[in-house]
Design a protein around this motif. Structure first.
Motif, PDB file in Angstrom:
ATOM      1  N   GLU A  31       0.829  -1.214   0.000  1.00 44.71           N
ATOM      2  CA  GLU A  31       0.000   0.000   0.000  1.00 44.71           C
ATOM      3  C   GLU A  31       0.858   1.257   0.000  1.00 44.71           C
ATOM      4  N   THR A  32       1.902   1.252   0.808  1.00 53.54           N
ATOM      5  CA  THR A  32       2.780   2.412   0.899  1.00 53.54           C
ATOM      6  C   THR A  32       3.528   2.632  -0.413  1.00 53.54           C
ATOM      7  N   LEU A  33       4.056   1.550  -0.988  1.00 55.02           N
ATOM      8  CA  LEU A  33       4.766   1.677  -2.260  1.00 55.02           C
ATOM      9  C   LEU A  33       3.826   2.129  -3.375  1.00 55.02           C
ATOM     10  N   GLU A  37       4.436   5.343  -5.514  1.00 59.10           N
ATOM     11  CA  GLU A  37       4.478   5.261  -6.977  1.00 59.10           C
ATOM     12  C   GLU A  37       3.540   6.298  -7.594  1.00 59.10           C
ATOM     13  N   THR A  38       2.367   6.471  -7.011  1.00 54.45           N
ATOM     14  CA  THR A  38       1.416   7.478  -7.483  1.00 54.45           C
ATOM     15  C   THR A  38       2.020   8.880  -7.400  1.00 54.45           C
ATOM     16  N   ARG A  39       2.812   9.126  -6.361  1.00 59.13           N
ATOM     17  CA  ARG A  39       3.458  10.425  -6.176  1.00 59.13           C
ATOM     18  C   ARG A  39       4.689  10.606  -7.074  1.00 59.13           C
ATOM     19  N   LEU A  52      12.885   6.897  -7.816  1.00 60.81           N
ATOM     20  CA  LEU A  52      12.813   7.947  -8.827  1.00 60.81           C
ATOM     21  C   LEU A  52      13.088   9.324  -8.229  1.00 60.81           C
ATOM     22  N   ASP A  53      12.734   9.503  -6.953  1.00 62.49           N
ATOM     23  CA  ASP A  53      12.943  10.796  -6.281  1.00 62.49           C
ATOM     24  C   ASP A  53      13.485  10.541  -4.871  1.00 62.49           C
ATOM     25  N   LEU A  57      11.920  11.006  -0.701  1.00 64.44           N
ATOM     26  CA  LEU A  57      11.901   9.935   0.298  1.00 64.44           C
ATOM     27  C   LEU A  57      12.750  10.295   1.514  1.00 64.44           C
ATOM     28  N   ARG A  58      13.874  10.926   1.276  1.00 62.75           N
ATOM     29  CA  ARG A  58      14.740  11.359   2.370  1.00 62.75           C
ATOM     30  C   ARG A  58      14.010  12.392   3.250  1.00 62.75           C
TER      31      ARG A  58
END
Length: 62
Positions: A31-33, A37-39, A52-53, A57-58
């Protein structure tokens, strides 16, 4: 070994392995991934996760 400041963009692990590392269920990881992914932060693939970003995430971890 990566140079300081270099981010490995592909992680060769599945959602179950990631869940075990984080003490989360595979379902929670999925669910979190999916949200990430949507973001546009990650891309999920078979047995791997591509960052990708990494900066987004950091920032989430701060």
């Amino acid at each position: 070994m990566l140079a300081p400041g270099v981010v490995q963009r592909r992680l060769a692990l599945n959602q179950e392995q990631l869940g075990a590392m984080l003490a989360l269920t595979r379902q929670t990881v999925s669910e979190t991934l999916r949200d990430f992914e949507t973001r546009g932060w990650v891309r999920r693939g078979y047995g791997q996760i591509e960052l990708l970003d990494p900066e987004a995430l950091r920032a989430l971890g701060r």
